[in-house]
Design a protein around this motif. Structure first.
Motif, PDB file in Angstrom:
ATOM      1  N   HIS A 165      -0.210  -0.746  11.091  1.00 25.08           N
ATOM      2  CA  HIS A 165      -1.713  -1.384   9.767  1.00 25.08           C
ATOM      3  C   HIS A 165      -2.462  -2.365  10.456  1.00 25.08           C
ATOM      4  N   ASP A 184      -6.173  -1.573   6.090  1.00 26.66           N
ATOM      5  CA  ASP A 184      -5.399  -0.479   4.919  1.00 26.66           C
ATOM      6  C   ASP A 184      -4.564  -1.326   3.929  1.00 26.66           C
ATOM      7  N   ASN A 227      -9.913   0.589   1.085  1.00 24.60           N
ATOM      8  CA  ASN A 227      -9.554   1.490   0.872  1.00 24.60           C
ATOM      9  C   ASN A 227      -7.681   0.865   1.402  1.00 24.60           C
TER      10      ASN A 227
END
Ligand SMILES: [Zn+2]
Length: 295
Positions: free
Chosen positions: A67, A114, A140
């Motif tokens: 991530h 993210d 996003n």
């Protein structure tokens, strides 16, 4: 990499301290319950100006491999309103909204993030959520905030406990997140390796973060304390703590842990940039030991 971003590692995680700028505060807003002459003396001892306190705004980016995580979105254009919020002090160095460009300087595009974790919804931590067109800067990302924090700012209680400008900024920036948001609690795992630590009081749902990879751990203390002088004088409180007593207990919890573990600490508002260091216990309170990042 420019002076506004600093790369470091926590185990396998690649981290970046990214400056969003700084804002100048009247000393009495940071040290509200202290006679002005004692504050002046403390500032003078540290060779700091006594008429205003320059407070860095530093955000943290963590690439866990899985991530790409950003902690807080910065202050957006708050700096442009500094003279209205805190009139009568020098605002020549009150500049905010630099986070996106300092991320880019480290090769990080805001659209590639993210996960965004919001430690609390004060203007300097959520003010960079939307751009001037009202669109999400981190377009996003999925967002995380504590349940207590979300509920507080959306409640009637917020309008009596916090200044109108704070409530308005929180609501404006939180509302667009509601379809891409997870509410978390104490010890929640946000992504593998990153856990919330409830440190309520500064705001009703303020969280710190444990960021661990292998044997290494970084503690992100966010606004559990606003300025290093608050560590040496734990009884000195800012006007910004919503529940000062609870904030005081949270401060002990997180800074005792940091000192005990000798963990690397990231503190959103602590000078000098990159706002990294260690915590040492003192007879009274603690001491901030900034990381030496230059030769
Ligand atoms: Zn803050």
């Amino acid at each position: 990499m420019g002076a506004g971003s600093f790369r470091f590692e926590v185990g396998e995680f690649g981290c970046v301290s990214a400056s969003d700028g700084a804002l100048n505060y009247p000393p009495e807003s940071l040290f509200a319950n202290v006679p002005p002459e004692r504050v002046e003396e403390a500032l003078r001892q540290r060779n700091l100006p006594t008429t205003q306190v320059t407070t860095p705004y530093t955000c943290l980016f963590v690439d866990t491999g899985e991530h790409r995580v950003l902690v807080d979105t910065g202050a957006g254009n708050l700096g442009a309103h500094a003279a209205r919020i805190f009139p009568g002090i020098d605002h020549s160095t009150s500049v905010t909204g630099l986070l996106p460009e300092n991320l880019r300087a480290s090769g990080i595009e805001p659209s590639e993030i993210d996960t965004v974790i919001i430690t609390h919804a004060h203007p300097d931590h959520v003010g960079g959520t939307l751009n001037e067109a009202g669109e999400l800067v981190f377009s996003n990302a999925h967002y995380f905030i504590s349940e207590e924090e979300w509920e507080f700012w959306n409640s009637e209680a917020a309008t009596t406990k916090a200044q109108a400008i704070m409530v308005e900024t929180a609501r404006t920036n939180l509302e667009p997140l509601k379809d891409r948001l997870t509410l978390i609690g104490d010890s929640s795992e946000i992504v593998p390796g990153i856990h919330a630590i409830a440190t309520f009081g500064h705001t009703p749902g303020h969280i710190a973060l444990s960021i661990a990879s292998g044997a290494d751990r970084l503690l992100h203390v966010s606004d559990a304390v606003l300025y290093p002088i608050h560590l040496e004088h734990p009884e000195w409180t800012p006007v910004f703590d919503v529940f000062p007593q609870q904030a005081s207990a949270s401060k002990s919890r997180i800074f005792d842990l940091a000192a005990e573990e000798d963990a690397l600490v990231f503190a959103h508002h602590f000078p000098p940039f990159p706002s990294l260091g260690h915590i040492r216990r003192r007879e009274q309170g603690w001491r901030w030991l900034p990381l030496e990042t230059q030769g």
